[in-house]
Every structure is written in structure tokens, then in C-alpha cells.
Design an enzyme around this catalytic site. Structure first.
Site, PDB file in Angstrom:
ATOM      1  N   GLY A  13       0.809  -1.221   0.000  1.00 49.21           N
ATOM      2  CA  GLY A  13       0.000   0.000   0.000  1.00 49.21           C
ATOM      3  C   GLY A  13       0.840   1.267   0.000  1.00 49.21           C
ATOM      4  O   GLY A  13       2.035   1.255   0.258  1.00 49.21           O
ATOM      5  N   ARG A  17      -0.788   8.898   3.996  1.00 51.65           N
ATOM      6  CA  ARG A  17      -0.794   9.834   5.126  1.00 51.65           C
ATOM      7  C   ARG A  17       0.550   9.982   5.823  1.00 51.65           C
ATOM      8  O   ARG A  17       0.712  10.853   6.674  1.00 51.65           O
ATOM      9  CB  ARG A  17      -1.878   9.417   6.138  1.00 51.65           C
ATOM     10  N   TYR A 102      -0.098  -7.779   8.317  1.00 54.52           N
ATOM     11  CA  TYR A 102       0.124  -6.486   7.675  1.00 54.52           C
ATOM     12  C   TYR A 102       1.520  -5.977   8.040  1.00 54.52           C
ATOM     13  O   TYR A 102       1.896  -6.020   9.211  1.00 54.52           O
ATOM     14  CB  TYR A 102      -0.894  -5.462   8.193  1.00 54.52           C
ATOM     15  N   GLY A 139     -12.964  -2.009   9.109  1.00 54.38           N
ATOM     16  CA  GLY A 139     -14.024  -2.918   8.690  1.00 54.38           C
ATOM     17  C   GLY A 139     -14.754  -3.427   9.933  1.00 54.38           C
ATOM     18  O   GLY A 139     -14.114  -3.764  10.934  1.00 54.38           O
ATOM     19  N   ASN A 169     -12.313  -5.503  12.323  1.00 52.63           N
ATOM     20  CA  ASN A 169     -11.354  -6.415  11.707  1.00 52.63           C
ATOM     21  C   ASN A 169      -9.952  -5.834  11.844  1.00 52.63           C
ATOM     22  O   ASN A 169      -9.707  -4.696  11.459  1.00 52.63           O
ATOM     23  CB  ASN A 169     -11.731  -6.555  10.225  1.00 52.63           C
TER      24      ASN A 169
HETATM   25  C1  UD1 Z   1      -8.089  -3.080   5.960  1.00 50.15           C
HETATM   26  C2  UD1 Z   1      -9.297  -4.022   6.024  1.00 50.15           C
HETATM   27  C3  UD1 Z   1     -10.220  -3.564   7.156  1.00 50.15           C
HETATM   28  C4  UD1 Z   1      -9.461  -3.539   8.457  1.00 50.15           C
HETATM   29  C5  UD1 Z   1      -8.219  -2.668   8.338  1.00 50.15           C
HETATM   30  C6  UD1 Z   1      -7.375  -2.830   9.567  1.00 50.15           C
HETATM   31  C7  UD1 Z   1      -9.725  -4.731   3.732  1.00 50.15           C
HETATM   32  C8  UD1 Z   1     -10.560  -4.548   2.529  1.00 50.15           C
HETATM   33  N1  UD1 Z   1      -9.999  -3.949   4.757  1.00 50.15           N
HETATM   34  O1  UD1 Z   1      -8.574  -1.803   5.605  1.00 50.15           O
HETATM   35  O2  UD1 Z   1     -11.311  -4.450   7.263  1.00 50.15           O
HETATM   36  O3  UD1 Z   1     -10.298  -3.031   9.500  1.00 50.15           O
HETATM   37  O4  UD1 Z   1      -7.420  -3.064   7.209  1.00 50.15           O
HETATM   38  O5  UD1 Z   1      -6.299  -1.940   9.518  1.00 50.15           O
HETATM   39  O6  UD1 Z   1      -8.876  -5.601   3.755  1.00 50.15           O
HETATM   40  N2  UD1 Z   1      -2.192  -3.487   0.867  1.00 50.15           N
HETATM   41  C9  UD1 Z   1      -1.532  -4.103  -0.180  1.00 50.15           C
HETATM   42  N3  UD1 Z   1      -2.033  -3.990  -1.434  1.00 50.15           N
HETATM   43  C10 UD1 Z   1      -3.162  -3.309  -1.703  1.00 50.15           C
HETATM   44  C11 UD1 Z   1      -3.841  -2.687  -0.638  1.00 50.15           C
HETATM   45  C12 UD1 Z   1      -3.331  -2.801   0.628  1.00 50.15           C
HETATM   46  O7  UD1 Z   1      -0.489  -4.732   0.020  1.00 50.15           O
HETATM   47  O8  UD1 Z   1      -3.560  -3.265  -2.875  1.00 50.15           O
HETATM   48  C13 UD1 Z   1      -1.638  -3.613   2.220  1.00 50.15           C
HETATM   49  C14 UD1 Z   1      -1.282  -2.290   2.826  1.00 50.15           C
HETATM   50  O9  UD1 Z   1       0.074  -1.976   2.578  1.00 50.15           O
HETATM   51  C15 UD1 Z   1      -1.531  -2.526   4.319  1.00 50.15           C
HETATM   52  C16 UD1 Z   1      -2.659  -3.550   4.317  1.00 50.15           C
HETATM   53  O10 UD1 Z   1      -2.653  -4.165   3.048  1.00 50.15           O
HETATM   54  O11 UD1 Z   1      -0.420  -3.089   4.947  1.00 50.15           O
HETATM   55  C17 UD1 Z   1      -4.013  -2.931   4.591  1.00 50.15           C
HETATM   56  O12 UD1 Z   1      -4.308  -2.005   3.587  1.00 50.15           O
HETATM   57  P1  UD1 Z   1      -5.110  -0.674   3.883  1.00 50.15           P
HETATM   58  O13 UD1 Z   1      -5.268   0.078   2.623  1.00 50.15           O
HETATM   59  O14 UD1 Z   1      -4.518   0.028   5.030  1.00 50.15           O
HETATM   60  O15 UD1 Z   1      -6.528  -1.287   4.288  1.00 50.15           O
HETATM   61  P2  UD1 Z   1      -7.652  -0.568   5.146  1.00 50.15           P
HETATM   62  O16 UD1 Z   1      -8.466   0.266   4.263  1.00 50.15           O
HETATM   63  O17 UD1 Z   1      -7.060   0.060   6.330  1.00 50.15           O
END
Ligand code: UD1
Ligand code: MG
Length: 455
Positions: A13, A17, A102, A139, A169
Site C-alpha cells: 500500500g 498519510r 500487515y 471494517g 477487523n
Molecule cells: C483493511 C481491512 C479492514 C481492516 C483494516 C485494519 C480490507 C478490505 N480492509 O482496511 O477491514 O479493518 O485493514 O487496519 O482488507 N495493501 C496491499 N495492497 C493493496 C492494498 C493494501 O499490500 O492493494 C496492504 C497495505 O500496505 C496494508 C494492508 O494491506 O499493509 C491494509 O491495507 P489498507 O489500505 O490500510 O486497508 P484498510 O483500508 O485500512
């Protein structure tokens, strides 16, 4: 034998921020990158494989974390957490179980994860959830009338009633890989963010009558993610508090546990005392009864029993013998080795120098690339001239020598055992043992000399 465990760490991600050029998971917490904390917890579970899904920031992440046996999986573009896990699927063993972590949730504990792994080994889905006073952004865990988890609804997709749910979550889950693989192929992106949500597999599992068992962390901090520098600072303070508590429990006096920073490892014997605002970096080992005064920075050092470090010292790459006394305001650079009961005083800099038993360098000196014997006294303002602009040379000062104040020792040069140098000597040739050597213009007095007077 249990089915093989693969851990998938999501770290692709953007981290918008953080407002940073550095990939988010490389920002340091307690002196090491966020992702290294996650990897340390992952290692404790002894997985067959660890996959890291990366993307934003390009190769910076694998380069920074190089030298480890990790499976790096590039996700480009980043289309959501479900899409991220899909990228790792080709590397997963379908007979095993998969734990998803994560990269930006650094304080997760192996004990918490172990419970989840056990559940997945029994064929169920373990979901780590937590109940928060303020669930904004997370979530929400939607349960049915029997308390069974039915699905996860993302904040942006939630109805007003769902937004009122405070169980959220954490993103961490563990399940049989074969089941995950099947559900991932059915993910869609028809949601508020147009992303492939990993969280949608929960509803699929529930619909198929799979067992979904929620697990909970011992403390909220374990599952706190870093999205901003403010959250990073919050986690840093929490972690430092945790380290301080452990040190105190092990018999260390901290004058103020809130003013301690350990950015690496700090091992202490009993009855050490650490005053306020000290920073410990790399690997620092204090034997018993060591005192560290206020405002010191210690990096990669080992201190013997009873050493006293006075305030405002900077010590890097040094080994210090028992009962040595250092500072205030001393700077010890890499390669410094002090024997027992050596005294290094204020505004003294040492580099790549060994100092023998009970020798003293107490004031305003630079001693570099030198070997100093036992019971040597080096007077104020002494300088080893170790560098000619191109090469460095050693100075040897043998046992019981006495170096008069304000001397310059032009290396390579040796001061023999028991030799005395007169104050102000510029030593360019070896000083013989046991003799007085000095280089000094003779003092004279001009009788009857008068000061000039204003015209
Ligand atoms: C996600 C969860 C949410 C949870 C929250 C907890 C989903 C759809 N939602 O939301 O239910 O409450 O985390 O913090 O999973 N990442 C990737 N590739 C991507 C997108 C994200 O590797 O395409 C990684 C990010 O680097 C991060 C993690 O996945 O480490 C979570 O991504 P983030 O965009 O922060 O998800 P949230 O919207 O916070
Ligand atoms: Mg997040």
C-alpha cells in the site's frame, strides 16, 4: 506433522498519510523498520515460507530488507488487499495453511498468532478482531443472532447500523490455503473503493458453513496499524514504555521510564541506574552496577561492572572495562577499548585507541589510533597527530608514562615506559623510557621592557 505454514505479509500500500518518500513499512519503530518487527514475530512461528507483497516505492523495500530468505511478490497496480493476496497464491502450498499479516502492524505478538495457527490447523478460519471505543475507518464485524460472524463490512460501505458496531477487523487472519485460494478467485470489486477486498472471503466462508472463530489480542496496541506519523509516534511511546517496564522488572533503576529510548537491544545486569534522556542504539550491554548519567547516547557498546558514565557522553563502538569513569562530555568513537579503572574526562575524544588499566585522560584531549599502557597520565590538551592528510599512523604510549599538558604527539611515535614529556612538547621522535623529554623554546625575560603607550 502439521500442514506447512506460509505467512503472507501485505506491504504494497501507498501509505499516503505518512507524506514520505520512504515506503511506510521502512519507517523505524524502536530503531528498526516496522516490517522487521512483523518479520520477527513471523519467524517465531517457524513458517515454511514468508511472502512479502510489495509494490509502492518499487524495489526500495526488498533492497532495504535484503539478506533474508523471503519470497518477494510484486503487486502492480495495487487493487486492494484481496488482489494483494492473490499475487502471492502461486507461491503457496495448497496442502498447508496461510497466515496473513500487515507490514504496518508492528507490535503483533507471536503468542496471539499461535492460537490462530492452531485453529487453522483444525480446518477453521481464525479471524483476529478487537473491540474499539472508536471504530472509525475499520471494517466492522457483522455477527448473526447466534453471535456467529457472517461478514465484514468496510467503513465506507457500511450502513448507519453497521457503523455503530465497535468490533472491528484487524486484517489478520489464518486459514487453510486451499479454501482461501477458492474464495479469492470469486472476489469482485463492486464496492465503495472499487477494490478487491480480502475481507469479502469472510461472507463466502460463512455462506459455505465454514467455522469462523474470532480471536483477540492481549492488548489493543498489538493490532494498531501505522497510517500516519502521529500513530507512529504513539506506537513508539507505547513500545518504549514496554521496554522500560521490562528493564525495571529485571532490576534496573530508571530515573524516569518515560524518558528512555532503546533503539535496538539493551541488556542490563542488576542494579544499573539510567538517568533521564539516554538513547541506546544497536546492541548495548551493561554489566551489573553500571550508572549512565543524563543525556548520554550509547551505540554498540559493552560496559563492564561498576562503570560510571557521567552526563552528556556519546559512546559508539566501544568496549569499556570494569569501574571505568567516563565524562561528562566525553566522545568515544569506534575501536575504543578501555581497561579496568580507566578515567576519561570532559571534552576528550578517543578513536581506535586502547587505554590500559587505571590510565587517565581527563581533560580536553584527542587521542586517536593510539595504544596507551597502564597507569599513564595524559595531561590536558594533549593531541595525537595521527593523520598527515593522506595516511594514519599510530602513537604508542607505554606504561606509567606522563604526558605534560598541551603536547602534540606526531605519529608514528612512541613514548617509552615511565617517560615524562614536558608541557607543550611537540614530539616528533620517540621519547626514551624513564627520561624527561621536552621541546620548548627557552623562556626569557627582557629587563626594563616598557609597554607601548597611546600616542
Ligand atoms: C483493511 C481491512 C479492514 C481492516 C483494516 C485494519 C480490507 C478490505 N480492509 O482496511 O477491514 O479493518 O485493514 O487496519 O482488507 N495493501 C496491499 N495492497 C493493496 C492494498 C493494501 O499490500 O492493494 C496492504 C497495505 O500496505 C496494508 C494492508 O494491506 O499493509 C491494509 O491495507 P489498507 O489500505 O490500510 O486497508 P484498510 O483500508 O485500512
Ligand atoms: Mg489501513
Amino acid at each position: 506433522m502439521n500442514a506447512p505454514l506460509t505467512i503472507v505479509i501485505l506491504a504494497a500500500g501507498k501509505g499516503t498519510r505518512m507524506n514520505s518518500d520512504l515506503p511506510k513499512v521502512l519507517h523505524p519503530l524502536a530503531g528498526k523498520p516496522l516490517i522487521s518487527h512483523v518479520l520477527a514475530a513471523a519467524d517465531q512461528l517457524k513458517p515454511q515460507r514468508i511472502c512479502v507483497v510489495y509494490g509502492h516505492g518499487g524495489e526500495a523495500l526488498p533492497v532495504a530488507i535484503g539478506g533474508r530468505d523471503l519470497t518477494w511478490v510484486r503487486q502492480e497496480p495495487q487493487l486492494g488487499t484481496g488482489h494483494a493476496v492473490q499475487q502471492a497464491m502461486p507461491y503457496l502450498d495448497m496442502t498447508g495453511i496461510c497466515l496473513i499479516l500487515y507490514g504496518d502492524v508492528p507490535l503483533i505478538r507471536a503468542e496471539t498468532l499461535r492460537q490462530m495457527v492452531l485453529i487453522a490447523h483444525q480446518g477453521a478460519l481464525a479471524l483476529l478482531t478487537v473491540t474499539l471505543a472508536d471504530p472509525t475507518g475499520y471494517g466492522r464485524i457483522v455477527r448473526d443472532g447466534h453471535g456467529q460472524v457472517r461478514r465484514i463490512v468496510e467503513h465506507k460501505d457500511a450502513s448507519p447500523e453497521q457503523l455503530a458496531i465497535r468490533e472491528v477487523n484487524t486484517g489478520i487472519l489464518c486459514l487453510p490455503t486451499i479454501k482461501l485460494a477458492g474464495w479469492l478467485t470469486r472476489l469482485g470489486n463492486d464496492n465503495a473503493q472499487g477494490e478487491y477486498y480480502l475481507t469479502d472471503v469472510i461472507a463466502m466462508a460463512a455462506a459455505e458453513g465454514e467455522r469462523i472463530l474470532p480471536c483477540h489480542p492481549a492488548s489493543e496496541w498489538e493490532v494498531m496499524g501505522v497510517n500516519s506519523r502521529s500513530q507512529l509516534a504513539g506506537l513508539e511511546r507505547y513500545q518504549q514504555h514496554h521496554i522500560a517496564e521490562a528493564l525495571m522488572a529485571a532490576g534496573v533503576t530508571l530515573i524516569d521510564p518515560a524518558r528512555l529510548d532503546v533503539r535496538g537491544s539493551l541488556e542490563c545486569g542488576r542494579d544499573c541506574l539510567i538517568d533521564v534522556n539516554c538513547v541506546f542504539e544497536g546492541r548495548v550491554v551493561l554489566s551489573e552496577n553500571v550508572t549512565v548519567g543524563a543525556n548520554c547516547v550509547l551505540k554498540d557498546v559493552a560496559l563492564g561492572p561498576g562503570v560510571e558514565i557521567k552526563p552528556f557522553c556519546h559512546i559508539d563502538g566501544a568496549v569499556i572495562g570494569a569501574k571505568a569513569i567516563i565524562g561528562p562530555y566525553a566522545r568515544l568513537r569506534p575501536g575504543t577499548e578501555l581497561a579496568e579503572a580507566a578515567h576519561i574526562g570532559n571534552f576528550v575524544e578517543l578513536k581506535n585507541t586502547q587505554v590500559g588499566f587505571n590510565s587517565k585522560i581527563n581533560h580536553l584531549s584527542y587521542v586517536g589510533d593510539a595504544t596507551v599502557g597502564r597507569k599513564v597520565n595524559i595531561g590536558a590538551g594533549t593531541i595525537t597527530c595521527n593523520y598527515d592528510g593522506a595516511n594514519k599512523y599510530r602513537t604508542v604510549i607505554e606504561d606509567e608514562a606522563f604526558i605534560g599538558s598541551d603536547s602534540q604527539l606526531v605519529a608514528p611515535v612512541t613514548v617509552g615506559k615511565g617517560a615524562t614529556l614536558g608541557a607543550g612538547t611537540t614530539l616528533t621522535k620517540d621519547a626514551p623510557a624513564g627520561e624527561l623529554t621536552l621541546s620548548r623554546a627557552r623562556q626569557m625575560t627582557i629587563p626594563g621592557w616598557k609597554r607601548p603607550v597611546k600616542k
